[in-house]
Design a protein around this motif. Structure first.
Motif, PDB file in Angstrom:
ATOM      1  N   PHE A  73      35.243  24.325  -0.558  1.00 23.15           N
ATOM      2  CA  PHE A  73      34.908  24.403   1.216  1.00 23.15           C
ATOM      3  C   PHE A  73      34.742  22.685   1.546  1.00 23.15           C
ATOM      4  CE2 PHE A  73      31.721  23.041   4.617  1.00 23.15           C
ATOM      5  CZ  PHE A  73      32.736  23.410   5.880  1.00 23.15           C
ATOM      6  N   ALA A  74      35.328  21.516   2.313  1.00 25.48           N
ATOM      7  CA  ALA A  74      35.078  20.434   2.476  1.00 25.48           C
ATOM      8  C   ALA A  74      34.882  20.962   3.833  1.00 25.48           C
ATOM      9  CB  ALA A  74      35.691  19.320   1.719  1.00 25.48           C
ATOM     10  N   MET A  75      34.249  19.556   4.730  1.00 28.02           N
ATOM     11  CA  MET A  75      34.936  19.692   6.297  1.00 28.02           C
ATOM     12  C   MET A  75      33.726  17.906   6.281  1.00 28.02           C
ATOM     13  SD  MET A  75      32.267  21.690   8.882  1.00 28.02           S
ATOM     14  CE  MET A  75      32.946  22.006  10.916  1.00 28.02           C
ATOM     15  N   VAL A  76      34.973  17.038   7.118  1.00 26.35           N
ATOM     16  CA  VAL A  76      34.254  15.874   7.402  1.00 26.35           C
ATOM     17  C   VAL A  76      34.116  15.554   8.612  1.00 26.35           C
ATOM     18  CG1 VAL A  76      35.271  13.416   7.237  1.00 26.35           C
ATOM     19  CG2 VAL A  76      36.042  15.365   5.529  1.00 26.35           C
ATOM     20  N   PHE A  77      32.877  14.550   9.082  1.00 29.39           N
ATOM     21  CA  PHE A  77      32.832  14.034  10.090  1.00 29.39           C
ATOM     22  C   PHE A  77      32.718  12.473  10.443  1.00 29.39           C
ATOM     23  CE2 PHE A  77      30.679  18.712  10.142  1.00 29.39           C
ATOM     24  CZ  PHE A  77      30.865  18.716  11.470  1.00 29.39           C
ATOM     25  N   SER A  78      33.578  11.720  11.254  1.00 32.49           N
ATOM     26  CA  SER A  78      32.795  10.778  11.040  1.00 32.49           C
ATOM     27  C   SER A  78      31.617  10.110  11.447  1.00 32.49           C
ATOM     28  CB  SER A  78      33.243   9.780  12.485  1.00 32.49           C
ATOM     29  OG  SER A  78      33.099  10.364  13.962  1.00 32.49           O
ATOM     30  N   TYR A  79      31.300   8.832  11.200  1.00 34.91           N
ATOM     31  CA  TYR A  79      29.671   8.770  10.311  1.00 34.91           C
ATOM     32  C   TYR A  79      29.021   8.901  11.613  1.00 34.91           C
ATOM     33  CZ  TYR A  79      24.975   6.988   9.562  1.00 34.91           C
ATOM     34  OH  TYR A  79      24.049   6.564   8.975  1.00 34.91           O
ATOM     35  N   SER A  80      27.747   8.899  12.026  1.00 37.87           N
ATOM     36  CA  SER A  80      26.908   8.695  13.076  1.00 37.87           C
ATOM     37  C   SER A  80      24.999   8.947  12.918  1.00 37.87           C
ATOM     38  CB  SER A  80      27.367   9.690  14.327  1.00 37.87           C
ATOM     39  OG  SER A  80      26.589  10.732  14.446  1.00 37.87           O
ATOM     40  N   ARG A  81      24.498   8.423  13.311  1.00 37.46           N
ATOM     41  CA  ARG A  81      23.082   8.461  12.675  1.00 37.46           C
ATOM     42  C   ARG A  81      22.386   9.887  13.424  1.00 37.46           C
ATOM     43  NH1 ARG A  81      20.074   3.863  10.298  1.00 37.46           N
ATOM     44  NH2 ARG A  81      21.116   2.183  11.498  1.00 37.46           N
ATOM     45  N   GLY A  82      23.154  10.559  14.300  1.00 42.18           N
ATOM     46  CA  GLY A  82      22.404  11.871  14.665  1.00 42.18           C
ATOM     47  C   GLY A  82      22.847  12.232  13.970  1.00 42.18           C
ATOM     48  N   MET A  83      24.882  12.522  13.423  1.00 42.79           N
ATOM     49  CA  MET A  83      25.255  13.498  12.602  1.00 42.79           C
ATOM     50  C   MET A  83      24.451  13.702  10.848  1.00 42.79           C
ATOM     51  SD  MET A  83      26.944  16.095  12.611  1.00 42.79           S
ATOM     52  CE  MET A  83      28.132  16.056  14.076  1.00 42.79           C
TER      53      MET A  83
END
Length: 205
Positions: A73-83
């Protein structure tokens, strides 16, 4: 991490970033919406060899395909401090999955479209429950959601979402500009040792 993608629309402009994910599943649509409120973006998810989903692969809605790997399993988000804060809260005391920060290259036909900082959730454990994780993530994002960012998903859907990045999203843009100006300074002592900056000749114009 490297992604080789087949985009049907320009990578830097997305007209329906939330609707696209909602068509994959309601849970992913909700996660995509709440991630934008935290100045992040849900980009990609792959699970157990099934068809990858997410904003980077909208063509899979029409032409699904399976991957060669199974059980991961892999899930990718662009970086932010909140995330980062949300994912860190989810991973505490969990052994089934991990969270990390990495640099992601977005490629299309051997052309590098973007290199950005991303957050990745990954698991190779057979005990990992994807649906349970998505429910927990959606709840955590709803709790963490920022009121001042509540209109971002609406405008992204109505007018389109344009992606851009600076070298490191955690850096201060003003500090980067100051450093750039300082590096361009020429001092007399420096000029005396290395010579003056070469000038272009206008003879051939």
């Amino acid at each position: 991490m490297e992604f080789d993608i087949e985009m049907w629309v320009p990578y830097r402009c997305d007209f329906k970033p939330i609707t696209t994910n909602s068509l994959f599943s309601d849970a992913l649509g909700h996660i995509a919406e709440m991630a934008m409120r935290l100045e992040s973006e849900f980009l990609y998810m792959e699970c157990g060899g099934a068809c990858p989903v997410g904003t980077l692969v909208p063509e899979n809605l029409i032409r699904p395909h399976t991957t060669s790997e199974g059980g991961n399993f892999a899930m990718v988000f662009s970086y932010s401090r909140g995330m980062e804060r949300v994912l860190y809260g989810l991973v505490e005391n969990k052994e089934e999955f991990g969270v990390g920060i990495t640099v992601c290259g977005i490629w299309k036909s051997s052309i590098l479209l973007e290199e950005c900082k991303v957050l990745v959730v990954a698991s190779g454990s057979p005990m990992f429950d994807v649906d349970e994780f998505l429910d927990s993530l959606g709840l955590a994002l709803s709790t963490e959601g920022r009121p001042d960012g509540s209109n971002v998903p609406y405008f992204a859907e109505k007018f389109g979402y344009r992606r851009f990045s600076i070298p490191y999203e955690t850096d201060n843009v003003i500090d980067l500009q100051i450093s750039h100006l300082l590096m361009k300074f020429e001092f007399d002592e420096t000029r005396r040792f290395v010579g003056s900056q070469p000038e272009l000749s206008l003879d051939n114009f």
